[in-house]
Write a protein that holds these residues in place. Structure first.
Motif, PDB file in Angstrom:
ATOM      1  N   HIS A 100       0.806  -1.216   0.000  1.00  0.00           N
ATOM      2  CA  HIS A 100       0.000   0.000   0.000  1.00  0.00           C
ATOM      3  C   HIS A 100       0.848   1.278   0.000  1.00  0.00           C
ATOM      4  CE1 HIS A 100      -3.419  -2.582   1.002  1.00  0.00           C
ATOM      5  NE2 HIS A 100      -2.735  -3.057   2.026  1.00  0.00           N
ATOM      6  N   ARG A 101       2.177   1.152   0.095  1.00  0.00           N
ATOM      7  CA  ARG A 101       3.010   2.319   0.385  1.00  0.00           C
ATOM      8  C   ARG A 101       2.964   3.398  -0.697  1.00  0.00           C
ATOM      9  NH1 ARG A 101       6.369  -1.817  -1.098  1.00  0.00           N
ATOM     10  NH2 ARG A 101       7.779  -1.447  -2.861  1.00  0.00           N
ATOM     11  N   GLY A 102       2.666   3.018  -1.939  1.00  0.00           N
ATOM     12  CA  GLY A 102       2.629   4.011  -3.015  1.00  0.00           C
ATOM     13  C   GLY A 102       1.294   4.715  -3.160  1.00  0.00           C
ATOM     14  N   ALA A 103       0.330   4.393  -2.304  1.00  0.00           N
ATOM     15  CA  ALA A 103      -1.023   4.941  -2.437  1.00  0.00           C
ATOM     16  C   ALA A 103      -1.088   6.466  -2.351  1.00  0.00           C
ATOM     17  CB  ALA A 103      -1.946   4.307  -1.405  1.00  0.00           C
ATOM     18  N   PRO A 104      -0.425   7.113  -1.369  1.00  0.00           N
ATOM     19  CA  PRO A 104      -0.550   8.572  -1.290  1.00  0.00           C
ATOM     20  C   PRO A 104      -0.172   9.290  -2.583  1.00  0.00           C
ATOM     21  CG  PRO A 104       0.405   7.721   0.734  1.00  0.00           C
ATOM     22  CD  PRO A 104       0.358   6.567  -0.233  1.00  0.00           C
ATOM     23  N   ASP A 105       0.922   8.883  -3.188  1.00  0.00           N
ATOM     24  CA  ASP A 105       1.336   9.537  -4.434  1.00  0.00           C
ATOM     25  C   ASP A 105       0.455   9.139  -5.612  1.00  0.00           C
ATOM     26  OD1 ASP A 105       3.262  11.028  -3.240  1.00  0.00           O
ATOM     27  OD2 ASP A 105       4.970   9.839  -3.951  1.00  0.00           O
ATOM     28  N   ALA A 106      -0.100   7.923  -5.568  1.00  0.00           N
ATOM     29  CA  ALA A 106      -1.026   7.510  -6.631  1.00  0.00           C
ATOM     30  C   ALA A 106      -2.255   8.403  -6.630  1.00  0.00           C
ATOM     31  CB  ALA A 106      -1.437   6.048  -6.435  1.00  0.00           C
ATOM     32  N   PHE A 107      -2.754   8.765  -5.450  1.00  0.00           N
ATOM     33  CA  PHE A 107      -3.915   9.663  -5.364  1.00  0.00           C
ATOM     34  C   PHE A 107      -3.552  11.055  -5.881  1.00  0.00           C
ATOM     35  CE2 PHE A 107      -5.078   7.023  -1.383  1.00  0.00           C
ATOM     36  CZ  PHE A 107      -5.605   6.021  -2.177  1.00  0.00           C
ATOM     37  N   ARG A 108      -2.369  11.526  -5.550  1.00  0.00           N
ATOM     38  CA  ARG A 108      -1.942  12.848  -6.019  1.00  0.00           C
ATOM     39  C   ARG A 108      -1.834  12.879  -7.547  1.00  0.00           C
ATOM     40  NH1 ARG A 108       1.708  12.143  -1.302  1.00  0.00           N
ATOM     41  NH2 ARG A 108       1.105  13.660   0.305  1.00  0.00           N
ATOM     42  N   LYS A 109      -1.224  11.843  -8.106  1.00  0.00           N
ATOM     43  CA  LYS A 109      -1.048  11.785  -9.560  1.00  0.00           C
ATOM     44  C   LYS A 109      -2.388  11.708 -10.290  1.00  0.00           C
ATOM     45  CE  LYS A 109       3.411   9.346  -9.459  1.00  0.00           C
ATOM     46  NZ  LYS A 109       4.088   8.044  -9.756  1.00  0.00           N
ATOM     47  N   ALA A 110      -3.345  11.022  -9.683  1.00  0.00           N
ATOM     48  CA  ALA A 110      -4.620  10.754 -10.350  1.00  0.00           C
ATOM     49  C   ALA A 110      -5.355  12.030 -10.727  1.00  0.00           C
ATOM     50  CB  ALA A 110      -5.500   9.882  -9.457  1.00  0.00           C
ATOM     51  N   LEU A 111      -5.238  13.084  -9.914  1.00  0.00           N
ATOM     52  CA  LEU A 111      -5.964  14.329 -10.188  1.00  0.00           C
ATOM     53  C   LEU A 111      -5.019  15.460 -10.592  1.00  0.00           C
ATOM     54  CD1 LEU A 111      -8.705  14.401  -7.391  1.00  0.00           C
ATOM     55  CD2 LEU A 111      -8.795  13.410  -9.676  1.00  0.00           C
ATOM     56  N   GLU A 112      -3.843  15.085 -11.066  1.00  0.00           N
ATOM     57  CA  GLU A 112      -2.855  16.091 -11.460  1.00  0.00           C
ATOM     58  C   GLU A 112      -3.391  17.009 -12.558  1.00  0.00           C
ATOM     59  OE1 GLU A 112       1.846  16.266 -12.915  1.00  0.00           O
ATOM     60  OE2 GLU A 112       0.895  14.352 -12.392  1.00  0.00           O
ATOM     61  N   VAL A 113      -4.045  16.442 -13.552  1.00  0.00           N
ATOM     62  CA  VAL A 113      -4.602  17.244 -14.644  1.00  0.00           C
ATOM     63  C   VAL A 113      -5.784  18.080 -14.147  1.00  0.00           C
ATOM     64  CG1 VAL A 113      -5.752  17.173 -16.887  1.00  0.00           C
ATOM     65  CG2 VAL A 113      -3.815  15.660 -16.428  1.00  0.00           C
ATOM     66  N   ASP A 114      -6.610  17.469 -13.293  1.00  0.00           N
ATOM     67  CA  ASP A 114      -7.780  18.182 -12.778  1.00  0.00           C
ATOM     68  C   ASP A 114      -7.395  19.428 -11.981  1.00  0.00           C
ATOM     69  OD1 ASP A 114      -9.268  16.211 -13.895  1.00  0.00           O
ATOM     70  OD2 ASP A 114     -10.334  15.643 -12.078  1.00  0.00           O
ATOM     71  N   ALA A 115      -6.172  19.458 -11.452  1.00  0.00           N
ATOM     72  CA  ALA A 115      -5.732  20.610 -10.663  1.00  0.00           C
ATOM     73  C   ALA A 115      -5.679  21.884 -11.501  1.00  0.00           C
ATOM     74  CB  ALA A 115      -4.368  20.327 -10.049  1.00  0.00           C
ATOM     75  N   GLU A 116      -5.664  21.719 -12.819  1.00  0.00           N
ATOM     76  CA  GLU A 116      -5.638  22.885 -13.705  1.00  0.00           C
ATOM     77  C   GLU A 116      -7.032  23.489 -13.870  1.00  0.00           C
ATOM     78  OE1 GLU A 116      -3.963  21.511 -17.363  1.00  0.00           O
ATOM     79  OE2 GLU A 116      -2.201  20.605 -16.405  1.00  0.00           O
ATOM     80  N   TRP A 117      -8.056  22.805 -13.350  1.00  0.00           N
ATOM     81  CA  TRP A 117      -9.445  23.223 -13.584  1.00  0.00           C
ATOM     82  C   TRP A 117     -10.172  23.528 -12.279  1.00  0.00           C
ATOM     83  CZ3 TRP A 117     -10.311  18.208 -16.852  1.00  0.00           C
ATOM     84  CH2 TRP A 117      -9.564  18.303 -18.030  1.00  0.00           C
ATOM     85  N   LEU A 118      -9.504  24.158 -11.354  1.00  0.00           N
ATOM     86  CA  LEU A 118     -10.108  24.411 -10.047  1.00  0.00           C
ATOM     87  C   LEU A 118     -11.319  25.332 -10.117  1.00  0.00           C
ATOM     88  CD1 LEU A 118      -7.003  24.792  -7.710  1.00  0.00           C
ATOM     89  CD2 LEU A 118      -8.591  22.868  -7.863  1.00  0.00           C
ATOM     90  N   ASP A 119     -11.387  26.133 -11.173  1.00  0.00           N
ATOM     91  CA  ASP A 119     -12.523  27.046 -11.297  1.00  0.00           C
ATOM     92  C   ASP A 119     -13.699  26.409 -12.031  1.00  0.00           C
ATOM     93  OD1 ASP A 119     -11.115  26.951 -13.697  1.00  0.00           O
ATOM     94  OD2 ASP A 119     -11.646  29.009 -14.242  1.00  0.00           O
ATOM     95  N   HIS A 120     -13.540  25.158 -12.478  1.00  0.00           N
ATOM     96  CA  HIS A 120     -14.610  24.496 -13.219  1.00  0.00           C
ATOM     97  C   HIS A 120     -15.681  23.961 -12.265  1.00  0.00           C
ATOM     98  CE1 HIS A 120     -12.715  23.826 -17.406  1.00  0.00           C
ATOM     99  NE2 HIS A 120     -12.137  24.867 -16.812  1.00  0.00           N
ATOM    100  N   TRP A 121     -16.878  23.869 -12.757  1.00  0.00           N
ATOM    101  CA  TRP A 121     -18.015  23.379 -11.978  1.00  0.00           C
ATOM    102  C   TRP A 121     -17.859  21.893 -11.709  1.00  0.00           C
ATOM    103  CZ3 TRP A 121     -21.779  26.586 -10.101  1.00  0.00           C
ATOM    104  CH2 TRP A 121     -22.897  25.979  -9.495  1.00  0.00           C
ATOM    105  N   ASP A 122     -18.034  21.489 -10.462  1.00  0.00           N
ATOM    106  CA  ASP A 122     -17.976  20.080 -10.068  1.00  0.00           C
ATOM    107  C   ASP A 122     -19.398  19.654  -9.729  1.00  0.00           C
ATOM    108  OD1 ASP A 122     -17.715  17.639  -8.643  1.00  0.00           O
ATOM    109  OD2 ASP A 122     -15.647  18.136  -8.115  1.00  0.00           O
ATOM    110  N   PHE A 123     -19.969  18.778 -10.541  1.00  0.00           N
ATOM    111  CA  PHE A 123     -21.373  18.399 -10.349  1.00  0.00           C
ATOM    112  C   PHE A 123     -21.586  17.516  -9.120  1.00  0.00           C
ATOM    113  CE2 PHE A 123     -21.589  20.038 -14.615  1.00  0.00           C
ATOM    114  CZ  PHE A 123     -22.841  20.646 -14.659  1.00  0.00           C
TER     115      PHE A 123
END
Length: 308
Positions: A43-66
């Motif tokens: 399980h040790r790589g889980a924290p960074d896996a979660f960070r990587k998963a939304l790396e692209v989404d971080a560019e869209w913080l002003d977008h509407w989240d349904f």
């Protein structure tokens, strides 16, 4: 407090060395308390896996989240990412002390601690750290109830999380959602949980009666710590776990539980555990788990903002 990771901070968060001045603080706890017979380092790589998963989404913080009915962060809400703790694969005592100290430090600043594990033993010190805070209600979303006194002679492993939580004076209610199939619990552990007063709502009950069957046990205006085990989700949505079991919850049911807690109580802390990166070939499972964490972040201040 924690060490930086080469992976960018979790979506919506900024890298920081201290939680002071933030509404919530994320940190990774790669290792918990190991069992002699089980390698929990998967399980040790889980924290960074979660960070990587939304790396692209971080560019869209002003977008509407349904899921949230608006952008992820509301108004002046601020989240920091402290990186990962220097946990050790075989040193449970060290890991517990480090997790508890870090969580206490975050709570002392008034921020909400958000922990990415690691196996399901890491919530034991996380929950212990709330002892100087207002009494808490725990919502455990998990396929297993984790009420073993010990396993392989170890009382602080991932099969004993709720048993250890029940021993704290600051834990006044435990609500357990999503239990199904066969876990480490035997008949005695189930009876012990029920005798203590834990409210166990199975996955089957949630499928048939809805998430309100869980939420009715969450008191109004309480401080609620949510402990989310990735294996609570159905194996079709979350194959990247150690013990996948059919009949689990859906993403929507889990996010409905999070929204339901936030609507009637305060999310005082959140931990997410038991993710196995090596079993996530498509990376969709990490994205699903990370979106659940994003739902928690998005709900932290929404209630008080709406009341204002």
């Amino acid at each position: 407090m924690a060490v930086s990771t080469p992976v960018p901070p979790f979506k919506g968060a900024v890298r920081a060395a201290s939680p002071v001045g933030f509404d919530a603080a994320i940190f990774g706890a790669p290792h918990g308390t190991p069992y002699p017979e089980i390698d929990n380092s998967i399980h040790r790589g889980a924290p960074d896996a979660f960070r990587k998963a939304l790396e692209v989404d971080a560019e869209w913080l002003d977008h509407w989240d349904f899921d949230l009915g608006g952008p992820l962060l509301q108004h002046q809400q601020s989240i920091c990412d402290l990186g990962n703790l220097k946990t050790r694969p075989k040193d449970g005592k060290h890991n517990r002390a480090l997790i508890e100290k870090t969580t206490r430090g975050i709570l002392a600043t008034g921020a909400v601690p958000i922990m990415f594990g690691g196996d399901d033993s890491v919530p034991i010190p996380f929950i212990a750290a709330f002892s100087e805070q207002p009494a808490i209600v725990i919502l455990q979303i998990d396929a297993h109830i984790d009420w073993r006194e010990e396993r392989y002679g170890e009382p602080f492993g991932f099969s004993s999380t709720m048993r250890r939580a029940s021993e704290h004076d600051h834990v006044w209610r435990i609500v357990q959602a999503g239990a199904r199939g066969i876990g480490s619990a035997r008949e005695q552990e189930v009876r012990d949980a029920q005798k203590w007063g834990a409210h166990i709502v199975t996955s089957r009950e949630i499928h048939h009666k809805g998430t309100d069957e869980v939420l009715r046990h969450i008191p109004e205006d309480c401080d609620c710590v949510i402990s989310f085990d990735c294996d609570a989700l159905d194996a079709a949505e979350m194959p990247a776990v150690a013990y996948a079991t059919p009949g689990g919850l859906t993403y929507t049911q889990v996010t409905d539980l999070i929204a339901g807690v936030a609507a009637k109580a305060r999310i005082a802390g959140f931990c997410m555990v038991e993710f196995v990166p090596s079993r996530d070939r498509s990376k969709i499972a990490a994205f699903t788990a990370a979106r659940i964490a994003a739902n928690v972040i998005g709900r932290i201040r929404r209630r008080e903002d709406e009341e204002d």
